[in-house]
Design a protein around this motif. Structure first.
Motif, short mmCIF file in Angstrom:
data_model
loop_
_atom_site.label_atom_id
_atom_site.label_comp_id
_atom_site.label_asym_id
_atom_site.label_seq_id
_atom_site.Cartn_x
_atom_site.Cartn_y
_atom_site.Cartn_z
N GLU A 45 12.01 2.09 78.78
CA GLU A 45 12.32 3.48 79.07
C GLU A 45 12.82 4.12 77.78
O GLU A 45 13.46 3.46 76.96
CB GLU A 45 13.39 3.61 80.17
CG GLU A 45 14.78 3.15 79.77
CD GLU A 45 15.84 3.45 80.83
OE1 GLU A 45 15.50 4.02 81.88
OE2 GLU A 45 17.02 3.10 80.59
N ILE A 46 12.47 5.36 77.59
CA ILE A 46 12.96 6.12 76.44
C ILE A 46 13.88 7.20 76.97
O ILE A 46 13.48 8.02 77.80
CB ILE A 46 11.80 6.75 75.64
CG1 ILE A 46 10.85 5.66 75.14
CG2 ILE A 46 12.33 7.55 74.46
CD1 ILE A 46 9.60 6.20 74.46
N LEU A 47 15.12 7.18 76.53
CA LEU A 47 16.11 8.12 77.03
C LEU A 47 16.59 9.01 75.89
O LEU A 47 17.30 8.56 74.98
CB LEU A 47 17.29 7.36 77.66
CG LEU A 47 18.23 8.11 78.60
CD1 LEU A 47 19.15 7.12 79.31
CD2 LEU A 47 19.08 9.16 77.89
N PHE A 48 16.18 10.26 75.92
CA PHE A 48 16.68 11.24 74.96
C PHE A 48 17.96 11.86 75.50
O PHE A 48 18.05 12.18 76.70
CB PHE A 48 15.65 12.36 74.73
CG PHE A 48 14.46 11.95 73.92
CD1 PHE A 48 14.50 11.98 72.53
CD2 PHE A 48 13.29 11.54 74.55
CE1 PHE A 48 13.40 11.61 71.78
CE2 PHE A 48 12.18 11.17 73.80
CZ PHE A 48 12.23 11.21 72.41
N ILE A 49 18.95 12.03 74.64
CA ILE A 49 20.13 12.79 75.03
C ILE A 49 20.29 13.92 74.03
O ILE A 49 20.52 13.68 72.84
CB ILE A 49 21.40 11.92 75.15
CG1 ILE A 49 22.60 12.78 75.55
CG2 ILE A 49 21.67 11.09 73.90
CD1 ILE A 49 23.77 12.01 76.13
N ASP A 50 20.11 15.14 74.52
CA ASP A 50 20.09 16.31 73.64
C ASP A 50 21.46 16.97 73.62
O ASP A 50 22.02 17.31 74.66
CB ASP A 50 19.04 17.31 74.13
CG ASP A 50 19.01 18.55 73.26
OD1 ASP A 50 18.52 18.47 72.13
OD2 ASP A 50 19.52 19.59 73.72
N ASN A 51 21.97 17.17 72.41
CA ASN A 51 23.33 17.68 72.23
C ASN A 51 23.33 19.20 72.09
O ASN A 51 23.85 19.75 71.13
CB ASN A 51 23.96 17.02 71.00
CG ASN A 51 25.43 16.71 71.21
OD1 ASN A 51 25.98 16.96 72.27
ND2 ASN A 51 26.07 16.17 70.19
N CYS A 52 22.71 19.86 73.07
CA CYS A 52 22.67 21.33 73.14
C CYS A 52 21.92 21.93 71.95
O CYS A 52 22.46 22.76 71.21
CB CYS A 52 24.08 21.91 73.23
SG CYS A 52 24.14 23.58 73.91
N SER A 53 20.68 21.51 71.77
CA SER A 53 19.85 22.03 70.68
C SER A 53 19.61 23.53 70.86
O SER A 53 19.52 24.04 71.98
CB SER A 53 18.51 21.30 70.65
OG SER A 53 18.67 19.95 70.28
#
Length: 326
Positions: A45-53
């Motif tokens: 699984e690929i899990l992106f966590i975006d820091n409010c781009s």
């Protein structure tokens, strides 16, 4: 000793991102290709966590998640900093092992099978160690000096040139979940609590696209978090230094008083020594107050016990189970 091979193991790949619109699609494809060619027997699984781009990163993540159910994303409500967001992403992973790497290709994707091989050999943690880097040489020198200093001053083992790029067994991820640290410094936690660790060297490449978000403030923030979390030397310097300066001040003041009382050769130094002393000791006090303040600020954040991040949205995660009504 190798691990049980009775079931297909899943590897989670956590990729923190902030304004990485040029990288999120290429890095996801690179990870998928690596599993297809080098690790075909593993689920992933690929899990992106975006820091409010603030660019189009989130739109691209939505496209990725729509096209591949194995790609997940967590969209933070705000930017929660360079430490909390990746750490939180690791806690949300579901694999038998979790790999954390940057979205900008500075962490080489072809290290994934190397990490998995060492994990299968029985290592719960596999750390990527930057033995060479294509980053700014001056910055690397500063980093090296910093790592050496922290290693000397800390009572806890410190891992030089380790940025968090590595593999973590699910047992260690469970340990991280139980820590409940609102200001986690993953590099220090791995050094302090990580069992069966293997260090693997690699060469850090240049950023593939986009602009780095690290600056002097973020580097200082990382240095002070490590310093206040794993060393006592700052407080000891303030205590011992304050005592020594107090004694010197007492001796100088005593000598000055004796000379005045004895009127030694019509002794008169004017106000210059007093002013110099006031400025010197005043600036020294401000330095020590600031140093102690860093420790207090670190304690204060931990005492408040705020959440690591606040989520705005999840993509491709299973819906939470509804509790049965009475």
């Amino acid at each position: 000793m190798s691990r049980n091979k009775d079931h297909q193991k899943k590897i989670s790949v956590v990729i923190p991102c902030y304004n990485e619109e040029e990288n999120v699609i290429p890095i996801s494809q690179a990870v998928i290709d690596e599993f297809a060619s080098a690790l075909p027997d593993y689920d992933y699984e690929i899990l992106f966590i975006d820091n409010c781009s603030t660019d189009t990163t989130r739109e691209k993540l939505r496209v990725l998640c729509k096209g591949n159910p194995k790609i997940k994303a967590i969209l933070n409500a705000k930017n929660f900093g360079q430490f909390n967001s990746p750490y939180y992403g690791i806690l949300q992973s579901t694999g038998d092992a979790t790999i954390c790497l940057c979205a900008d290709f500075q962490d080489p994707v072809d290290m994934i099978p190397v990490f998995v091989k060492n994990w299968e050999d029985g290592h719960d943690i596999v750390c990527g160690i930057k033995t060479q880097s294509e980053e700014n040489k001056f910055i690397r020198i500063l980093r090296t000096i910093y790592y050496k200093m922290i290693k000397k001053m800390s009572n806890v083992e410190q891992i030089e040139h380790f940025t968090g790029f590595g593999l973590y067994d699910k047992s260690f991820v469970n340990t991280l979940r139980n820590l409940k640290d609102p200001t986690p410094f993953l590099r220090g936690i791995v050094a302090e609590l990580g069992p069966k660790r293997k260090d693997v060297p690699y060469t850090q490449a240049k950023r593939k696209a986009g602009k780095t978000h690290n600056n002097w403030y973020s580097l200082y923030d990382a240095a002070m978090l490590s310093f206040t979390s794993y060393t006592k030397v700052g407080l000891r310097i303030a205590t011992i230094g304050g005592f020594i300066i107090a004694m010197l001040s007492f001796i100088v003041g005593l000598v000055y008083l004796i000379l005045k009382l004895c009127n030694w050769n019509n002794f008169s130094a004017g106000m210059t020594p007093v002013l110099l002393g006031v400025f010197f000791f005043g600036s020294l006090q401000l330095f020590f107050i600031g140093l102690v303040g860093e420790y207090i600020m670190s304690m204060n954040i931990r005492i408040m016990n705020r959440p690591l991040v606040v989520e705005e949205e999840r993509l491709n995660f299973p819906a939470p189970e509804k509790s049965a009504e009475n």
